[in-house]
Design a protein around this motif. Structure first.
Motif, short mmCIF file in Angstrom:
data_model
loop_
_atom_site.label_atom_id
_atom_site.label_comp_id
_atom_site.label_asym_id
_atom_site.label_seq_id
_atom_site.Cartn_x
_atom_site.Cartn_y
_atom_site.Cartn_z
N GLY A 144 14.38 -10.76 1.99
CA GLY A 144 14.36 -9.54 2.78
C GLY A 144 15.54 -8.64 2.52
O GLY A 144 15.92 -8.36 1.38
N THR A 145 16.18 -8.18 3.61
CA THR A 145 17.26 -7.21 3.53
C THR A 145 18.58 -7.93 3.31
O THR A 145 19.37 -8.14 4.25
N VAL A 146 18.81 -8.33 2.09
CA VAL A 146 19.98 -9.11 1.72
C VAL A 146 20.25 -8.89 0.24
O VAL A 146 19.33 -8.54 -0.52
N GLY A 147 21.49 -9.05 -0.19
CA GLY A 147 21.82 -8.92 -1.60
C GLY A 147 21.33 -7.62 -2.19
O GLY A 147 21.45 -6.55 -1.58
N ALA A 155 7.20 3.08 -0.80
CA ALA A 155 6.73 4.40 -0.39
C ALA A 155 6.70 4.55 1.12
O ALA A 155 6.93 5.65 1.64
N ASP A 156 6.40 3.46 1.84
CA ASP A 156 6.17 3.59 3.27
C ASP A 156 6.82 2.51 4.13
O ASP A 156 6.81 2.62 5.35
N LEU A 157 7.39 1.50 3.52
CA LEU A 157 7.99 0.39 4.26
C LEU A 157 9.28 -0.05 3.59
O LEU A 157 9.49 0.18 2.40
N LYS A 158 10.12 -0.73 4.34
CA LYS A 158 11.33 -1.32 3.79
C LYS A 158 10.98 -2.37 2.74
O LYS A 158 10.07 -3.18 2.93
N GLY A 159 11.69 -2.35 1.63
CA GLY A 159 11.56 -3.37 0.61
C GLY A 159 12.67 -4.38 0.73
O GLY A 159 13.41 -4.41 1.72
N ALA A 307 5.17 -9.47 -2.23
CA ALA A 307 4.71 -9.34 -0.85
C ALA A 307 5.70 -9.96 0.12
O ALA A 307 5.95 -9.41 1.20
N ARG A 308 6.28 -11.09 -0.25
CA ARG A 308 7.26 -11.73 0.63
C ARG A 308 8.50 -10.85 0.82
O ARG A 308 9.12 -10.86 1.89
N ALA A 309 8.86 -10.09 -0.21
CA ALA A 309 10.02 -9.20 -0.10
C ALA A 309 9.81 -8.18 1.01
O ALA A 309 10.72 -7.91 1.81
N VAL A 310 8.63 -7.58 1.06
CA VAL A 310 8.33 -6.57 2.08
C VAL A 310 8.09 -7.24 3.43
O VAL A 310 8.55 -6.75 4.47
N PHE A 311 7.40 -8.36 3.42
CA PHE A 311 7.10 -9.07 4.67
C PHE A 311 8.36 -9.52 5.40
O PHE A 311 8.44 -9.47 6.63
N GLU A 312 9.37 -9.96 4.66
CA GLU A 312 10.58 -10.52 5.27
C GLU A 312 11.67 -9.47 5.53
O GLU A 312 12.67 -9.78 6.20
N ALA A 313 11.50 -8.26 5.05
CA ALA A 313 12.56 -7.25 5.16
C ALA A 313 12.74 -6.77 6.59
O ALA A 313 11.79 -6.75 7.39
N GLU A 314 13.96 -6.35 6.89
CA GLU A 314 14.29 -5.72 8.17
C GLU A 314 14.80 -4.31 7.90
O GLU A 314 15.49 -4.07 6.91
N PRO A 323 10.64 1.91 8.34
CA PRO A 323 10.37 0.75 9.18
C PRO A 323 10.10 -0.49 8.35
O PRO A 323 9.71 -0.41 7.18
N SER A 324 10.28 -1.65 8.96
CA SER A 324 9.92 -2.90 8.32
C SER A 324 8.44 -3.18 8.52
O SER A 324 7.80 -2.63 9.43
N TRP A 325 7.89 -4.05 7.69
CA TRP A 325 6.47 -4.45 7.87
C TRP A 325 6.29 -5.10 9.24
O TRP A 325 5.32 -4.81 9.93
#
Length: 330
Positions: A144-147, A155-159, A307-314, A323-325
């Motif tokens: 997620g939001t790390v490193g 385009a529309d969500l946090k990566g 998909a896990r990158a976007v799913f876990e991001a904050e 926004p996050s997913w």
């Protein structure tokens, strides 16, 4: 027992260095022993270091680490920090009495994602690279939001950072780590369902499968913007015995995972770059057949990691942050 993480591949460690105040960071993948490595670049706006030496015809056959970083061109300084840590620990390509660490890397553009980027004469990325290498561990990769995923967006969500692993039909382990910072989107229309759904294992990114009925806006184009502020960068690793030419082909096949996970991909505004490395622990019996199986597995693992990158991001704590997913669909 696996953790569905790149570190399921024996012989490597992963470390993150996160600077939340600046909205950026660096990720280092450090190999216990030099690993064969290659690269495939498909995006129109890449940023990288030492990718030319990964070509099969070049002299150096192995690398000590791979760096994925935020910071656009400034972030390439992170490779120097990782090199410094490796040199302090007696690692590098031997040339006479000198050891020169071999550390290719790639960057994403996160300079407009928020945070204090007024760092003065020198960027923080050399220090972040050193910190990431020093923090490298064989524990499951933080997502997620790390490193390097700290400032990543779509385009529309946090990566962010994603990772996944699998055992191929040939018995080889394959893992991936990715920084999703795409000009396109990882989700189908406005549904919140992931393009990678057909590759999902269990409920690793929500278990929603494909949407039904199919959204009317499923194929509507979603783009982040008209500037080269994007790029998805990744590393896939196998424990198979491969040479640089074979690793190059693995990187080529792994790129298909980005195509399954993100739409559009490989645009003139992306710098999509996939490294492929082999630790050489498990022999390959039949190159043509086993390579097809390894590439198939690598593409699937990379699609899942995206998909896990976007799913876990904050979401980042800045005004106007995407926004996050989970905040929209969780």
């Amino acid at each position: 027992m696996t953790s569905n993480s790149l570190t399921d591949i024996a012989g490597l460690k992963v470390g993150h260095a996160t600077d939340l105040a600046r909205g950026t960071g660096t990720t280092a993948i450090v190999f216990d022993r030099p690993a064969v490595c290659a690269v495939d670049v498909r995006g129109g706006a890449p940023g990288s270091r030492d990718t030319e030496l990964l070509r099969p015809d070049k002299t150096v056959q192995t690398v000590d680490a791979v760096v994925l970083s935020g910071g656009s061109a400034f972030g390439l300084d992170a490779c120097g920090g990782v090199s410094a840590w490796l040199a302090e620990n007696g690692r590098g390509f031997a040339i006479g009495s000198m050891l020169v660490p071999i550390v290719p890397g790639a960057i994403v553009f996160d300079l407009l994602s928020g945070g204090d980027k007024a760092w003065g004469r020198f960027s923080p990325y050399r220090d972040l690279g050193y910190q990431a290498a020093a923090a490298a561990t064989a524990a499951p990769v933080a997502l997620g939001t790390v490193g390097a995923g700290t400032g990543a967006t779509t385009a529309d969500l946090k990566g962010g950072v994603g990772s996944a692993s699998a055992v191929s039909a040939t018995g080889h382990r394959v893992g991936a780590i990715v920084i999703v910072n795409a000009v396109g989107s990882a989700t189908i229309g406005a549904s919140g369902h992931f393009w990678s759904a057909t590759d999902e294992v269990g409920a690793e990114f929500g278990g929603r499968g494909l949407p039904s009925p199919w959204p009317a806006d499923a194929h509507a184009l979603k783009l982040k913007g008209a500037r080269p502020e994007n790029t998805t960068i990744a590393l896939v690793v196998t424990d198979a015995v491969l040479d640089k030419g074979q690793a190059t082909h693995l990187a080529v096949m792994a790129q298909d995972g980005l195509g399954r996970a993100i739409r559009p991909i490989h645009t003139p505004l992306d710098g999509d770059t996939v490294f492929a490395a082999a630790t050489g622990a498990v022999p390959v019996a039949d190159y043509a057949r086993d390579m097809a199986v390894l590439g198939f597995t690598a593409a699937s693992v990379l699609a899942r990691a995206c998909a896990r990158a976007v799913f876990e991001a904050e979401a980042l704590p800045f005004p106007g942050a995407l926004p996050s997913w989970k905040s929209r669909f969780g």
